[in-house]
Write a protein that holds these residues in place. Sequence first.
Motif, PDB file in Angstrom:
ATOM      1  N   GLY A  20       0.825  -1.215   0.000  1.00  0.00           N
ATOM      2  CA  GLY A  20       0.000   0.000   0.000  1.00  0.00           C
ATOM      3  C   GLY A  20       0.851   1.253   0.000  1.00  0.00           C
ATOM      4  N   GLY A  39      -0.300   4.463   0.148  1.00  0.00           N
ATOM      5  CA  GLY A  39      -1.221   5.561   0.458  1.00  0.00           C
ATOM      6  C   GLY A  39      -0.487   6.565   1.318  1.00  0.00           C
ATOM      7  N   CYS A  40      -1.030   6.855   2.501  1.00  0.00           N
ATOM      8  CA  CYS A  40      -0.351   7.790   3.405  1.00  0.00           C
ATOM      9  C   CYS A  40       0.693   7.056   4.237  1.00  0.00           C
ATOM     10  CB  CYS A  40      -1.377   8.445   4.336  1.00  0.00           C
ATOM     11  SG  CYS A  40      -2.557   9.461   3.451  1.00  0.00           S
ATOM     12  N   ALA A  41       0.303   5.953   4.880  1.00  0.00           N
ATOM     13  CA  ALA A  41       1.189   5.289   5.843  1.00  0.00           C
ATOM     14  C   ALA A  41       2.401   4.628   5.172  1.00  0.00           C
ATOM     15  CB  ALA A  41       0.400   4.254   6.642  1.00  0.00           C
ATOM     16  N   GLU A  83       1.814  -1.312  -4.709  1.00  0.00           N
ATOM     17  CA  GLU A  83       0.557  -0.567  -4.735  1.00  0.00           C
ATOM     18  C   GLU A  83      -0.347  -1.209  -5.784  1.00  0.00           C
ATOM     19  OE1 GLU A  83      -1.192   2.052  -3.215  1.00  0.00           O
ATOM     20  OE2 GLU A  83      -2.643   1.622  -4.805  1.00  0.00           O
ATOM     21  N   ARG A  84      -1.588  -1.415  -5.383  1.00  0.00           N
ATOM     22  CA  ARG A  84      -2.557  -2.065  -6.268  1.00  0.00           C
ATOM     23  C   ARG A  84      -2.848  -1.226  -7.525  1.00  0.00           C
ATOM     24  NH1 ARG A  84      -8.252  -3.072  -3.519  1.00  0.00           N
ATOM     25  NH2 ARG A  84      -8.093  -0.842  -3.360  1.00  0.00           N
ATOM     26  N   ARG A 125      -2.155   6.754  -5.980  1.00  0.00           N
ATOM     27  CA  ARG A 125      -3.577   7.156  -5.915  1.00  0.00           C
ATOM     28  C   ARG A 125      -3.670   8.514  -5.241  1.00  0.00           C
ATOM     29  NH1 ARG A 125      -7.638   2.729  -3.651  1.00  0.00           N
ATOM     30  NH2 ARG A 125      -9.260   3.990  -4.634  1.00  0.00           N
ATOM     31  N   GLY A 183      -9.127  11.778  -3.440  1.00  0.00           N
ATOM     32  CA  GLY A 183      -9.525  12.056  -2.062  1.00  0.00           C
ATOM     33  C   GLY A 183      -9.584  13.536  -1.792  1.00  0.00           C
ATOM     34  N   GLN A 184     -10.201  13.874  -0.712  1.00  0.00           N
ATOM     35  CA  GLN A 184     -10.448  15.275  -0.400  1.00  0.00           C
ATOM     36  C   GLN A 184      -9.483  15.772   0.667  1.00  0.00           C
ATOM     37  OE1 GLN A 184     -12.515  16.720  -2.502  1.00  0.00           O
ATOM     38  NE2 GLN A 184     -12.704  14.711  -3.408  1.00  0.00           N
ATOM     39  N   LEU A 231      -7.635  16.417   3.934  1.00  0.00           N
ATOM     40  CA  LEU A 231      -7.316  15.723   5.183  1.00  0.00           C
ATOM     41  C   LEU A 231      -6.532  16.691   6.054  1.00  0.00           C
ATOM     42  CD1 LEU A 231      -5.899  12.302   3.903  1.00  0.00           C
ATOM     43  CD2 LEU A 231      -8.246  12.814   4.543  1.00  0.00           C
ATOM     44  N   ARG A 285      -5.718  15.264   0.018  1.00  0.00           N
ATOM     45  CA  ARG A 285      -5.086  13.960   0.216  1.00  0.00           C
ATOM     46  C   ARG A 285      -4.015  13.684  -0.838  1.00  0.00           C
ATOM     47  NH1 ARG A 285      -5.281   8.938  -1.687  1.00  0.00           N
ATOM     48  NH2 ARG A 285      -4.699   7.262  -0.259  1.00  0.00           N
ATOM     49  N   THR A 313      -0.367  -6.696  -6.494  1.00  0.00           N
ATOM     50  CA  THR A 313      -0.972  -7.093  -5.214  1.00  0.00           C
ATOM     51  C   THR A 313      -0.361  -8.424  -4.767  1.00  0.00           C
ATOM     52  OG1 THR A 313      -2.759  -8.231  -6.344  1.00  0.00           O
ATOM     53  CG2 THR A 313      -3.244  -6.002  -5.614  1.00  0.00           C
ATOM     54  N   ALA A 333      -0.153  -1.902   4.800  1.00  0.00           N
ATOM     55  CA  ALA A 333      -0.595  -0.498   4.883  1.00  0.00           C
ATOM     56  C   ALA A 333      -1.613  -0.289   3.765  1.00  0.00           C
ATOM     57  CB  ALA A 333       0.604   0.433   4.738  1.00  0.00           C
ATOM     58  N   ASP A 334      -2.517  -1.284   3.627  1.00  0.00           N
ATOM     59  CA  ASP A 334      -3.431  -1.275   2.475  1.00  0.00           C
ATOM     60  C   ASP A 334      -4.839  -0.799   2.837  1.00  0.00           C
ATOM     61  OD1 ASP A 334      -3.560  -3.621   3.921  1.00  0.00           O
ATOM     62  OD2 ASP A 334      -3.780  -4.960   2.216  1.00  0.00           O
ATOM     63  N   TYR A 383     -14.912   8.904  -4.334  1.00  0.00           N
ATOM     64  CA  TYR A 383     -14.498   7.885  -3.343  1.00  0.00           C
ATOM     65  C   TYR A 383     -15.614   7.755  -2.320  1.00  0.00           C
ATOM     66  CZ  TYR A 383     -11.807   5.864   0.582  1.00  0.00           C
ATOM     67  OH  TYR A 383     -11.363   5.077   1.616  1.00  0.00           O
ATOM     68  N   ASP A 387      -4.673   2.752   8.537  1.00  0.00           N
ATOM     69  CA  ASP A 387      -6.083   2.347   8.542  1.00  0.00           C
ATOM     70  C   ASP A 387      -6.266   0.831   8.576  1.00  0.00           C
ATOM     71  OD1 ASP A 387      -6.909   4.938   8.514  1.00  0.00           O
ATOM     72  OD2 ASP A 387      -7.920   4.869   6.575  1.00  0.00           O
TER      73      ASP A 387
HETATM   74  C1  LIG Z   1      -8.384   7.107  -3.093  1.00  0.00           C
HETATM   75  C2  LIG Z   1      -8.557   7.421  -1.646  1.00  0.00           C
HETATM   76  C3  LIG Z   1      -9.269   8.566  -1.278  1.00  0.00           C
HETATM   77  C4  LIG Z   1      -9.472   8.869   0.084  1.00  0.00           C
HETATM   78  N1  LIG Z   1     -10.158   9.998   0.386  1.00  0.00           N
HETATM   79  C5  LIG Z   1     -10.358  10.311   1.673  1.00  0.00           C
HETATM   80  C6  LIG Z   1     -11.074  11.494   2.012  1.00  0.00           C
HETATM   81  O1  LIG Z   1     -11.518  12.249   1.160  1.00  0.00           O
HETATM   82  N2  LIG Z   1     -11.268  11.768   3.341  1.00  0.00           N
HETATM   83  C7  LIG Z   1     -10.776  10.933   4.314  1.00  0.00           C
HETATM   84  O2  LIG Z   1     -10.972  11.207   5.502  1.00  0.00           O
HETATM   85  N3  LIG Z   1     -10.081   9.822   4.012  1.00  0.00           N
HETATM   86  C8  LIG Z   1      -9.865   9.479   2.721  1.00  0.00           C
HETATM   87  N4  LIG Z   1      -9.159   8.353   2.420  1.00  0.00           N
HETATM   88  C9  LIG Z   1      -8.585   7.556   3.525  1.00  0.00           C
HETATM   89  C10 LIG Z   1      -7.293   8.191   4.104  1.00  0.00           C
HETATM   90  O3  LIG Z   1      -6.318   8.313   3.097  1.00  0.00           O
HETATM   91  C11 LIG Z   1      -6.777   7.316   5.238  1.00  0.00           C
HETATM   92  O4  LIG Z   1      -7.800   7.247   6.225  1.00  0.00           O
HETATM   93  C12 LIG Z   1      -5.569   7.799   6.049  1.00  0.00           C
HETATM   94  O5  LIG Z   1      -4.855   8.789   5.453  1.00  0.00           O
HETATM   95  C13 LIG Z   1      -4.652   6.618   6.478  1.00  0.00           C
HETATM   96  O6  LIG Z   1      -3.813   6.203   5.389  1.00  0.00           O
HETATM   97  P1  LIG Z   1      -3.453   4.705   5.009  1.00  0.00           P
HETATM   98  O7  LIG Z   1      -2.182   4.775   4.250  1.00  0.00           O
HETATM   99  O8  LIG Z   1      -3.549   3.833   6.177  1.00  0.00           O
HETATM  100  O9  LIG Z   1      -4.623   4.242   4.023  1.00  0.00           O
HETATM  101  P2  LIG Z   1      -4.961   4.772   2.522  1.00  0.00           P
HETATM  102  O10 LIG Z   1      -4.613   6.199   2.359  1.00  0.00           O
HETATM  103  O11 LIG Z   1      -6.347   4.340   2.256  1.00  0.00           O
HETATM  104  O12 LIG Z   1      -3.936   3.951   1.601  1.00  0.00           O
HETATM  105  C14 LIG Z   1      -4.010   2.568   1.333  1.00  0.00           C
HETATM  106  C15 LIG Z   1      -3.282   2.299   0.027  1.00  0.00           C
HETATM  107  O13 LIG Z   1      -3.213   0.892  -0.166  1.00  0.00           O
HETATM  108  C16 LIG Z   1      -3.572   0.573  -1.509  1.00  0.00           C
HETATM  109  N5  LIG Z   1      -4.094  -0.787  -1.517  1.00  0.00           N
HETATM  110  C17 LIG Z   1      -5.314  -1.211  -1.077  1.00  0.00           C
HETATM  111  N6  LIG Z   1      -5.412  -2.546  -1.214  1.00  0.00           N
HETATM  112  C18 LIG Z   1      -4.228  -2.971  -1.739  1.00  0.00           C
HETATM  113  C19 LIG Z   1      -3.728  -4.243  -2.076  1.00  0.00           C
HETATM  114  N7  LIG Z   1      -4.446  -5.353  -1.919  1.00  0.00           N
HETATM  115  N8  LIG Z   1      -2.468  -4.318  -2.569  1.00  0.00           N
HETATM  116  C20 LIG Z   1      -1.710  -3.202  -2.749  1.00  0.00           C
HETATM  117  N9  LIG Z   1      -2.147  -1.957  -2.423  1.00  0.00           N
HETATM  118  C21 LIG Z   1      -3.390  -1.853  -1.923  1.00  0.00           C
HETATM  119  C22 LIG Z   1      -4.606   1.640  -1.860  1.00  0.00           C
HETATM  120  O14 LIG Z   1      -4.756   1.779  -3.264  1.00  0.00           O
HETATM  121  C23 LIG Z   1      -4.005   2.862  -1.201  1.00  0.00           C
HETATM  122  O15 LIG Z   1      -3.091   3.512  -2.032  1.00  0.00           O
HETATM  123  C24 LIG Z   1      -8.943   8.000   1.085  1.00  0.00           C
HETATM  124  C25 LIG Z   1      -8.238   6.855   0.724  1.00  0.00           C
HETATM  125  C26 LIG Z   1      -8.035   6.558  -0.619  1.00  0.00           C
HETATM  126  C27 LIG Z   1      -7.266   5.301  -1.002  1.00  0.00           C
END
Ligand SMILES: Cc1cc2nc3c(=O)[nH]c(=O)nc-3n(C[C@H](O)[C@H](O)[C@H](O)COP(=O)(O)OP(=O)(O)OC[C@H]3O[C@@H](n4cnc5c(N)ncnc54)[C@H](O)[C@@H]3O)c2cc1C
Length: 435
Positions: free
Chosen positions: A9, A11-13, A34-35, A40, A43-44, A46, A108, A143, A172-173, A292, A314
């Motif tokens: 993943g 994303g952010c983490a 990353e999938r 990606r 998103g709006q 944060l 985001r 993936t 971190a997906d 989203y 997340d």
């Molecule tokens: C496209 C998108 C838009 C968002 N918009 C908002 C918003 O507007 N407001 C809000 O509060 N929160 C939003 N979120 C959630 C927010 O980003 C998270 O709550 C927070 O920032 C924690 O980040 P994270 O890295 O744990 O998760 P995320 O930011 O959700 O990142 C997870 C990443 O893992 C990738 N992934 C998922 N499954 C797989 C897999 N099987 N294999 C490989 N990669 C995978 C995803 O594509 C993503 O890039 C959004 C998330 C995404 C993915």
Amino acid sequence: MPLNILIIGAGCAGPVFAHLLQKAEPKHTITVIERSPSLRTGGQQLDFKENGIPIARGMGILDTLKAACVHETGMQLVDQKGRSLMQFGVNSSAKQGLNLTNEYEIMRGDMVKVFYDSSIAERRKIEASGEKEGGLTYKFDTTVTHLDQSGKGATVTFSNGEKAHYDLVVAADGQNSRTRRMVFGDEVNAKCFMNMGVHAAYFDIPRLESEDSNARIMFAPGSRMIMTRTGDRPITQVYLFLMKNKERHERMKAVHRQPLEKQKEAWAEIFENTGWDSKRFIEGMRTTDDFYAHEVGQVHMPQLYNGRVVLLGDAGYCPSPFTGMGTTLSLVGSYILAGELAKHGNDVDGALQAYHDLMQEPLEKYQKLSTGGTESNFYPASQLGITIANSVLWILSSLKIDKMILWVGGLLPEKKDAYVLPVYPELSLDYGEKV
Ligand SMILES: Cc1cc2nc3c(=O)[nH]c(=O)nc-3n(C[C@H](O)[C@H](O)[C@H](O)COP(=O)(O)OP(=O)(O)OC[C@H]3O[C@@H](n4cnc5c(N)ncnc54)[C@H](O)[C@@H]3O)c2cc1C
């Protein structure tokens, strides 16, 4: 000993953790998959706050994040004709949850890009210093299809059929982590999601020239809420919220699994003729690429790791957008996991247990919802309820009891005792000032 680490993943983490790992040990070999075919950046808006700030400063990215901030004047509550009922101002980032608009509000996509770029810049810095061992590789469109933990570490099969062995796999997906389900099983995975009966959709539409830089919120009958945010951006961010309604909840759960066009149809049907600018919002939603939607909820895992697979962000502890702490928590989690790995050296298992233990305090504080959950939150269902709600909120606003308003609205949690980050000299971060 340097480790071979897979992060699932970007994303952010994921990228934050990759950056911090390199700070601790430049010889680690890190692969981030990353999938999506590319980063990606949807998103709006944060925000990050509290302990997210010293971590970002320590990583050397606080100024870049600051430059990417959305500048929002404050928030207005509007009625169904779009008339302003009250106005709130901007809050200091040092405190948690006194107001909706914080100092560090970032789109985001901009935030993810800063995290991703900083992890790559860190690698370049390491290579420029002459270090040949280790590395950082991002692989998109990839993936995991199988994960085997029968030996020490984890053997992973990827979607392209390739196999590789890792000392540590970091999931971190995101909220609906497939890795979590794969490793902890269907039952634990189903139980860990605390549904709040709330559904949300987020998207961008073109901004009107007449729109100012305030966020706006409107309650509508049927426990619906619309929020817009414009700040200093050329777009209008639209947020649709569906609050508690058992029948609709079941329907929406199924909707999230449908193709995007079908999802949009369902949201349009529910929000058409809501009043204010709903017609424009729905028309914009039909053509936007940046849509989203999800079921709002929290992830509560009894254990943050299983063998050599550990949950981050997340995937392990989504606090829900209602806490406003998602990004901050993913930064804190990345920091503690990287710090404990650095501190424990060869004892990876000990580091994972320490990460689990040390996360309990921030989780308890940052996942706590106002009024102990959404049961008692105030999302009026009827027209009369909205009139009463707006009047009560207007009176409270006139008395300048902002905190009270947000507590009643369930938008942000009550102020907590501050959580103090552990300090890791092993991460070689330059905090600038005291953590
Ligand atoms: C496209 C998108 C838009 C968002 N918009 C908002 C918003 O507007 N407001 C809000 O509060 N929160 C939003 N979120 C959630 C927010 O980003 C998270 O709550 C927070 O920032 C924690 O980040 P994270 O890295 O744990 O998760 P995320 O930011 O959700 O990142 C997870 C990443 O893992 C990738 N992934 C998922 N499954 C797989 C897999 N099987 N294999 C490989 N990669 C995978 C995803 O594509 C993503 O890039 C959004 C998330 C995404 C993915």
